[in-house]
Motif scaffolding. Sequence first.
Motif, mmCIF file in Angstrom:
data_model
loop_
_atom_site.group_PDB
_atom_site.id
_atom_site.type_symbol
_atom_site.label_atom_id
_atom_site.label_comp_id
_atom_site.label_asym_id
_atom_site.label_seq_id
_atom_site.Cartn_x
_atom_site.Cartn_y
_atom_site.Cartn_z
ATOM 1 N N LEU A 89 36.129 -9.668 -69.720
ATOM 2 C CA LEU A 89 35.413 -8.530 -70.306
ATOM 3 C C LEU A 89 34.576 -7.802 -69.259
ATOM 4 C CD1 LEU A 89 34.386 -10.058 -73.736
ATOM 5 C CD2 LEU A 89 36.176 -8.352 -73.287
ATOM 6 N N ALA A 90 34.002 -8.526 -68.317
ATOM 7 C CA ALA A 90 33.251 -7.877 -67.230
ATOM 8 C C ALA A 90 34.179 -6.961 -66.432
ATOM 9 C CB ALA A 90 32.598 -8.922 -66.329
ATOM 10 N N ARG A 91 35.399 -7.427 -66.179
ATOM 11 C CA ARG A 91 36.371 -6.588 -65.456
ATOM 12 C C ARG A 91 36.762 -5.358 -66.271
ATOM 13 N NH1 ARG A 91 41.437 -9.629 -64.507
ATOM 14 N NH2 ARG A 91 41.895 -8.875 -66.588
ATOM 15 N N VAL A 92 36.982 -5.527 -67.562
ATOM 16 C CA VAL A 92 37.342 -4.401 -68.422
ATOM 17 C C VAL A 92 36.250 -3.336 -68.379
ATOM 18 C CG1 VAL A 92 37.659 -3.697 -70.847
ATOM 19 C CG2 VAL A 92 38.882 -5.701 -69.948
ATOM 20 N N VAL A 93 35.004 -3.733 -68.504
ATOM 21 C CA VAL A 93 33.887 -2.781 -68.476
ATOM 22 C C VAL A 93 33.796 -2.113 -67.108
ATOM 23 C CG1 VAL A 93 31.376 -2.529 -68.680
ATOM 24 C CG2 VAL A 93 32.633 -3.967 -70.317
ATOM 25 N N ALA A 94 33.942 -2.882 -66.029
ATOM 26 C CA ALA A 94 33.890 -2.311 -64.679
ATOM 27 C C ALA A 94 35.008 -1.291 -64.471
ATOM 28 C CB ALA A 94 33.969 -3.408 -63.630
ATOM 29 N N ASP A 95 36.208 -1.604 -64.946
ATOM 30 C CA ASP A 95 37.328 -0.668 -64.817
ATOM 31 C C ASP A 95 37.061 0.624 -65.588
ATOM 32 O OD1 ASP A 95 38.672 -2.491 -63.225
ATOM 33 O OD2 ASP A 95 40.060 -3.132 -64.805
ATOM 34 N N ARG A 96 36.485 0.498 -66.759
ATOM 35 C CA ARG A 96 36.148 1.689 -67.548
ATOM 36 C C ARG A 96 35.096 2.535 -66.834
ATOM 37 N NH1 ARG A 96 35.790 0.261 -73.921
ATOM 38 N NH2 ARG A 96 37.987 -0.261 -74.243
ATOM 39 N N LEU A 97 34.108 1.877 -66.247
ATOM 40 C CA LEU A 97 33.078 2.614 -65.501
ATOM 41 C C LEU A 97 33.665 3.272 -64.252
ATOM 42 C CD1 LEU A 97 30.106 0.153 -65.901
ATOM 43 C CD2 LEU A 97 30.281 2.450 -66.871
ATOM 44 N N ALA A 98 34.603 2.606 -63.603
ATOM 45 C CA ALA A 98 35.267 3.193 -62.435
ATOM 46 C C ALA A 98 36.041 4.444 -62.849
ATOM 47 C CB ALA A 98 36.187 2.169 -61.779
ATOM 48 N N ASP A 99 36.723 4.383 -63.991
ATOM 49 C CA ASP A 99 37.429 5.563 -64.498
ATOM 50 C C ASP A 99 36.452 6.709 -64.732
ATOM 51 O OD1 ASP A 99 39.814 4.152 -64.439
ATOM 52 O OD2 ASP A 99 39.856 3.788 -66.616
#
Length: 134
Positions: A89-99
Motif C-alpha cells: 500500500l505504501a508503494r501504491v500511494v507513492a506511485d499515485r503521488l508520483a503520477d
Amino acid sequence: MSPEFRVTVRDHMMVAHSLRGEVFGPAQQLHGATFVVDATFVATDLDGSGIVVDIGRAAELKAVLADLTYRNLDDVEELSGLVTTTEVLARVVADRLADRAHSGGLGRPADQLSAIDVTLRESHVAWASYRRPL
C-alpha cells in the motif's frame, strides 16, 4: 551524501482487507486497519520561491487516498491480485503521488524532485515505508 530538503504532509485512511497466505495468520480473515499516511517530498534544492513543493497541493493527499478509504481493498480492481500488505500500500500511494507530480499537480515539475517517501503507520509500534525516486 548530498544535502536534501524534505516536506512531509500527513493524512489517514481506514480500510478493510484480508491477506492471503499462511504467513499472515489471523490477518487472512477480513479485518480493518487505520493507517496514518505520511508523504515526504524530497529535493536537492529549493525552487525559485524557496519551497520543495506547494505544501497546499501536497496536503491534498486526501484526494490520492479517497478511493481506498472506507473500502474493502479486496474489491478494488487496481489492487486485484496484490496482497495488500502495508508495504504494498505504501508503494501504491507513492506511485499515485508520483503520477500527480508528473502531471504538475504539486506546483513544481517532477524532474526537480529527487524522491517521494511514503510511510504507512499501522500503530505507534509498527509501520512500513517506500521510497520512489523521481
